[in-house]
Write a protein that holds these residues in place. Sequence first.
Motif, PDB file in Angstrom:
ATOM      1  N   GLU A 173       0.586  -4.487 -11.089  1.00 46.45           N
ATOM      2  CA  GLU A 173      -0.524  -3.572 -11.368  1.00 46.45           C
ATOM      3  C   GLU A 173      -0.713  -2.612 -10.201  1.00 46.45           C
ATOM      4  N   ARG A 174      -1.238  -1.438 -10.528  1.00 46.13           N
ATOM      5  CA  ARG A 174      -1.630  -0.468  -9.498  1.00 46.13           C
ATOM      6  C   ARG A 174      -3.143  -0.431  -9.446  1.00 46.13           C
ATOM      7  N   PHE A 175      -3.687  -0.533  -8.250  1.00 44.85           N
ATOM      8  CA  PHE A 175      -5.123  -0.443  -8.057  1.00 44.85           C
ATOM      9  C   PHE A 175      -5.407   0.697  -7.084  1.00 44.85           C
ATOM     10  N   ARG A 176      -6.215   1.639  -7.496  1.00 45.37           N
ATOM     11  CA  ARG A 176      -6.651   2.715  -6.609  1.00 45.37           C
ATOM     12  C   ARG A 176      -7.853   2.204  -5.820  1.00 45.37           C
ATOM     13  N   SER A 177      -8.198   2.881  -4.754  1.00 48.21           N
ATOM     14  CA  SER A 177      -9.317   2.415  -3.928  1.00 48.21           C
ATOM     15  C   SER A 177     -10.633   2.447  -4.685  1.00 48.21           C
ATOM     16  N   ALA A 178     -10.753   3.304  -5.696  1.00 47.32           N
ATOM     17  CA  ALA A 178     -11.993   3.389  -6.468  1.00 47.32           C
ATOM     18  C   ALA A 178     -12.102   2.266  -7.499  1.00 47.32           C
ATOM     19  N   ASP A 179     -10.989   1.597  -7.838  1.00 48.26           N
ATOM     20  CA  ASP A 179     -11.022   0.504  -8.821  1.00 48.26           C
ATOM     21  C   ASP A 179     -11.741  -0.699  -8.231  1.00 48.26           C
ATOM     22  N   LYS A 180     -12.586  -1.318  -9.032  1.00 46.70           N
ATOM     23  CA  LYS A 180     -13.302  -2.529  -8.603  1.00 46.70           C
ATOM     24  C   LYS A 180     -12.678  -3.738  -9.295  1.00 46.70           C
ATOM     25  N   VAL A 181     -12.471  -4.815  -8.530  1.00 45.34           N
ATOM     26  CA  VAL A 181     -11.865  -6.028  -9.058  1.00 45.34           C
ATOM     27  C   VAL A 181     -12.732  -7.219  -8.653  1.00 45.34           C
ATOM     28  N   GLU A 182     -12.866  -8.189  -9.571  1.00 46.23           N
ATOM     29  CA  GLU A 182     -13.619  -9.415  -9.273  1.00 46.23           C
ATOM     30  C   GLU A 182     -12.764 -10.334  -8.407  1.00 46.23           C
ATOM     31  N   ARG A 183     -13.254 -10.692  -7.246  1.00 47.23           N
ATOM     32  CA  ARG A 183     -12.556 -11.666  -6.403  1.00 47.23           C
ATOM     33  C   ARG A 183     -13.183 -13.031  -6.657  1.00 47.23           C
ATOM     34  N   VAL A 184     -12.349 -14.016  -6.936  1.00 43.69           N
ATOM     35  CA  VAL A 184     -12.814 -15.360  -7.285  1.00 43.69           C
ATOM     36  C   VAL A 184     -12.619 -16.286  -6.090  1.00 43.69           C
ATOM     37  N   ARG A 185     -13.614 -17.075  -5.799  1.00 37.69           N
ATOM     38  CA  ARG A 185     -13.509 -18.082  -4.747  1.00 37.69           C
ATOM     39  C   ARG A 185     -13.162 -19.418  -5.398  1.00 37.69           C
ATOM     40  N   LEU A 186     -12.092 -20.029  -4.920  1.00 38.48           N
ATOM     41  CA  LEU A 186     -11.689 -21.329  -5.424  1.00 38.48           C
ATOM     42  C   LEU A 186     -12.123 -22.408  -4.440  1.00 38.48           C
ATOM     43  N   ASP A 187     -12.557 -23.551  -4.980  1.00 40.98           N
ATOM     44  CA  ASP A 187     -12.904 -24.684  -4.128  1.00 40.98           C
ATOM     45  C   ASP A 187     -11.619 -25.407  -3.754  1.00 40.98           C
ATOM     46  N   GLN A 188     -11.467 -25.733  -2.471  1.00 39.16           N
ATOM     47  CA  GLN A 188     -10.268 -26.426  -2.013  1.00 39.16           C
ATOM     48  C   GLN A 188     -10.640 -27.836  -1.583  1.00 39.16           C
ATOM     49  N   LYS A 189      -9.875 -28.809  -2.093  1.00 35.21           N
ATOM     50  CA  LYS A 189     -10.115 -30.211  -1.741  1.00 35.21           C
ATOM     51  C   LYS A 189      -8.819 -30.838  -1.278  1.00 35.21           C
ATOM     52  N   ASP A 190      -8.901 -31.597  -0.176  1.00 33.03           N
ATOM     53  CA  ASP A 190      -7.744 -32.368   0.264  1.00 33.03           C
ATOM     54  C   ASP A 190      -7.656 -33.620  -0.581  1.00 33.03           C
ATOM     55  N   GLN A 191      -6.473 -33.861  -1.152  1.00 31.33           N
ATOM     56  CA  GLN A 191      -6.272 -35.048  -1.976  1.00 31.33           C
ATOM     57  C   GLN A 191      -4.932 -35.671  -1.646  1.00 31.33           C
ATOM     58  N   GLN A 192      -4.841 -36.985  -1.882  1.00 29.71           N
ATOM     59  CA  GLN A 192      -3.641 -37.733  -1.536  1.00 29.71           C
ATOM     60  C   GLN A 192      -2.783 -37.960  -2.772  1.00 29.71           C
ATOM     61  N   PHE A 193      -1.463 -37.715  -2.625  1.00 28.82           N
ATOM     62  CA  PHE A 193      -0.540 -37.969  -3.727  1.00 28.82           C
ATOM     63  C   PHE A 193      -0.319 -39.466  -3.836  1.00 28.82           C
ATOM     64  N   LEU A 194      -0.517 -40.013  -5.052  1.00 24.15           N
ATOM     65  CA  LEU A 194      -0.349 -41.447  -5.262  1.00 24.15           C
ATOM     66  C   LEU A 194       0.993 -41.787  -5.888  1.00 24.15           C
TER      67      LEU A 194
ATOM     68  N   HIS B 235       0.857  -1.180   0.000  1.00 27.38           N
ATOM     69  CA  HIS B 235       0.000   0.000   0.000  1.00 27.38           C
ATOM     70  C   HIS B 235       0.899   1.237   0.000  1.00 27.38           C
ATOM     71  N   VAL B 236       0.732   2.061  -1.032  1.00 28.98           N
ATOM     72  CA  VAL B 236       1.599   3.220  -1.221  1.00 28.98           C
ATOM     73  C   VAL B 236       0.770   4.486  -1.068  1.00 28.98           C
ATOM     74  N   LYS B 237       1.296   5.412  -0.276  1.00 29.76           N
ATOM     75  CA  LYS B 237       0.632   6.698  -0.107  1.00 29.76           C
ATOM     76  C   LYS B 237       1.637   7.778  -0.479  1.00 29.76           C
ATOM     77  N   PRO B 238       1.654   8.170  -1.772  1.00 26.57           N
ATOM     78  CA  PRO B 238       2.626   9.182  -2.194  1.00 26.57           C
ATOM     79  C   PRO B 238       2.289  10.551  -1.610  1.00 26.57           C
ATOM     80  N   GLY B 239       3.274  11.431  -1.593  1.00 27.37           N
ATOM     81  CA  GLY B 239       3.062  12.774  -1.053  1.00 27.37           C
ATOM     82  C   GLY B 239       2.066  13.565  -1.882  1.00 27.37           C
ATOM     83  N   LYS B 240       2.015  13.270  -3.161  1.00 29.96           N
ATOM     84  CA  LYS B 240       1.110  13.994  -4.044  1.00 29.96           C
ATOM     85  C   LYS B 240       0.247  12.967  -4.768  1.00 29.96           C
ATOM     86  N   GLY B 241      -1.046  13.166  -4.796  1.00 24.56           N
ATOM     87  CA  GLY B 241      -1.944  12.212  -5.450  1.00 24.56           C
ATOM     88  C   GLY B 241      -2.545  11.246  -4.453  1.00 24.56           C
ATOM     89  N   GLY B 242      -3.422  10.397  -4.966  1.00 26.52           N
ATOM     90  CA  GLY B 242      -4.133   9.464  -4.099  1.00 26.52           C
ATOM     91  C   GLY B 242      -3.344   8.206  -3.798  1.00 26.52           C
TER      92      GLY B 242
END
Length: 187
Positions: free
Chosen positions: A54-75, A29-36
């Motif tokens: 990438e730079r994201f300002r607080s006004a920018d909207k981004v899609e957050r994706v939910r991933l399904d997590q499954k425990d699996q065994q290495f064979l 999180h960057v807060k420059p002396g000049k600008g937002g």
Amino acid sequence: MPKINGNEIRPGNTLEHEGGLWAAVKVDHVKPGKGGAFAQVELKNLRDGRKLNERFRSADKVERVRLDQKDQQFLFEDGDMLTFMDSETYEQIALPADILGDRRPFLQDGMIVQIEYYGEEALNVSLPQKVTCKVVETEPVVKGQTAANSFKPATLDNGMRVMIPPFVGQDEDIVVNTETFEYAERA
């Protein structure tokens, strides 16, 4: 999918950005002396491994994706493919070995890992944070080397090289952090 503000992005979040799925690796999180103020985010593409800053300002909207997590065994490993099994349904899935990157040597037979899915597509494999390995080769202790933070190189049974404290000897089991590749404790 929920939209979040640019300043709400956290490391580990999965985002839909520019038509791809990206994991936030580092967030500053960057807060420059000049600008937002803005969030400087290092992103990693979950499908092809590309990196992007990438730079994201607080006004920018981004899609957050939910991933399904499954425990699996290495064979087993077959060529450059790793086969995992769902413990509940006994379904098997084969994934390329390079999905683990540098962490590949820490994958052990029968290990339970967490696989992240986006729909039916497997995107990521997470190893347990700590894994037990055996020291197969290390230097002998140098007499008088008792400094609190002195370390010596060691080769593990999986071929990885890590720095260990001087009191750990050959053929001892140690616990290694799979995220930082560092010695954690004696097993």
